[in-house]
Design an enzyme around this catalytic site. Sequence first.
Site, mmCIF file in Angstrom:
data_model
loop_
_atom_site.group_PDB
_atom_site.id
_atom_site.type_symbol
_atom_site.label_atom_id
_atom_site.label_comp_id
_atom_site.label_asym_id
_atom_site.label_seq_id
_atom_site.Cartn_x
_atom_site.Cartn_y
_atom_site.Cartn_z
ATOM 1 N N PHE A 190 0.814 -1.227 0.000
ATOM 2 C CA PHE A 190 0.000 0.000 0.000
ATOM 3 C C PHE A 190 0.844 1.272 0.000
ATOM 4 O O PHE A 190 0.350 2.343 -0.328
ATOM 5 C CB PHE A 190 -0.942 0.000 1.208
ATOM 6 C CG PHE A 190 -0.269 0.415 2.486
ATOM 7 C CD1 PHE A 190 0.394 -0.503 3.277
ATOM 8 C CD2 PHE A 190 -0.294 1.738 2.899
ATOM 9 C CE1 PHE A 190 1.035 -0.119 4.442
ATOM 10 C CE2 PHE A 190 0.341 2.138 4.075
ATOM 11 C CZ PHE A 190 1.005 1.197 4.839
ATOM 12 N N LYS A 191 2.127 1.167 0.376
ATOM 13 C CA LYS A 191 2.949 2.378 0.443
ATOM 14 C C LYS A 191 3.113 3.048 -0.918
ATOM 15 O O LYS A 191 3.506 4.199 -0.994
ATOM 16 C CB LYS A 191 4.309 2.067 1.058
ATOM 17 C CG LYS A 191 4.199 1.738 2.539
ATOM 18 C CD LYS A 191 5.550 1.722 3.232
ATOM 19 C CE LYS A 191 5.397 1.403 4.708
ATOM 20 N NZ LYS A 191 4.959 -0.003 4.942
ATOM 21 N N ASP A 192 2.801 2.329 -1.984
ATOM 22 C CA ASP A 192 2.832 2.933 -3.318
ATOM 23 C C ASP A 192 1.936 4.172 -3.390
ATOM 24 O O ASP A 192 2.279 5.142 -4.054
ATOM 25 C CB ASP A 192 2.336 1.928 -4.372
ATOM 26 C CG ASP A 192 3.401 0.892 -4.715
ATOM 27 O OD1 ASP A 192 4.595 1.225 -4.655
ATOM 28 O OD2 ASP A 192 3.028 -0.248 -5.046
ATOM 29 N N ALA B 57 3.751 7.123 -1.647
ATOM 30 C CA ALA B 57 5.036 7.448 -2.289
ATOM 31 C C ALA B 57 4.788 8.087 -3.657
ATOM 32 O O ALA B 57 5.450 9.055 -4.032
ATOM 33 C CB ALA B 57 5.891 6.192 -2.437
#
Length: 429
Positions: free
Chosen positions: A106-108, A111
């Site tokens: 999910f950090k996409d 970022a």
Amino acid sequence: MRFYSTKGQARPVSFQEAVFKGLPEDNGLYMPEKIPALPSSFFEDIKSKSLAEIGFEVMQLFVEDEIPGETLKNIINETLNFDIPLKQVQGDVFSLELFHGPTFAFKDVGARFLARCLSYFSRKSKQKLTVLVATSGDTGSAVAQGFYGVPNIEVVILYPSGKISRFQEQQMTTLGQNITALEVDGVFDDCQRMVKQAFLDEELNEHSNLTSANSINIARMLPQSIYYFYGWAQIPKEKRKNLVFSVPSGNYGNLTAGLIAQKMGLPVHHFLACSNANDTVPNYLETGDYIPKPSISTISNAMDVGDPSNFTRMLDLYSNSHSNMKEHISGFTFSDEETRNTIRQVYENTGYVMDPHGAIGWLGLQKYLESHTTNGIFLETAHPYKFKVTVEGEIERSLKPVLEFDQKKKQSISFENNFDALKKYLISR
Ligand SMILES: *Cc1c(COP(=O)(O)O)cnc(C)c1O
């Protein structure tokens, strides 16, 4: 909209300044000066809206006119160029799959949004930016993929040679273009030390515009609110009453984004803060005492955090009141053994394959449903393939590979473990 520091000692700043600075000078975290409310019409026709349309309406309330509407639309479209589907795993349990982006976690979302905001603001001020990061694995790959091909920004990543997984190395070193990977002859702490020294070096900072793309940047946290709305939009109407969200947590940025969505008007009944053995926040919810601890290694290693940075944002949202926070959030903590058993059992019973982080979200939801009759969504934060060895060990079959860069060529620069060499390199670029 202005953004203030949770410590209250630094002056409030614009969105642009909060994005560039990352951290206020008093070492607090930036928070929006007010949480804007969405109109009720937003929820009435939410089902007909796309993920990007929801994202635009949510983010515009924070960004306001600091980024023109059409540009913000493009930024959101590029950020969310993958779907975030909701899957029904069992009658009352749904999985919100946040892992369909380029690094399969999910950090996409955060970022990619941060990268594009930085690019827009640096183009506007005609400054080229160099993002400098040290990584022990995951941060570097999310940053590399997030900034890949983004104009006006160069990314330099330092990673310890031979100390990260092949998968993570491939995600950082096969891109090329504006992404440069320096393979340092040392350990993660050496990389971290060189990067810290770079940010403190006056000569270097006069010469290059360095920034850190830090994980606590407001532009990484806020866009994570978007998918709580999108998850709610996808659940059948009759299942929305008393809906709970279960969030596997480490630094608690993801959960904080959900709490903000609720304050913006999303009708969520309750949140579940689910941790592995790093149980600082569940303990706080239980006792009212916040006691940070050194982190403990677990199989859900992206959540191995003993002193979560976003806890101060959570406190801020509830005016530092323990009883207030407890009304909205319940905490749960689970062992590696429970996590493993759950991966196996859920696969046997439903055919659904979870990664170790999602499994902790599932476990928290099951615990809650033992004493509440309602429906819940757990956030599935990573693709099971990223934790192939653990997952395959439980489900006893091979997972289909999801990566296509196995064939791409690694491009990294072997680098000595020495700050002066890094400084010379950055100045000569
Ligand atoms: C970072 C991460 C988490 C924890 O998210 P926080 O926002 O830090 O609480 C959970 N799962 C995965 C797969 C992650 O990468």
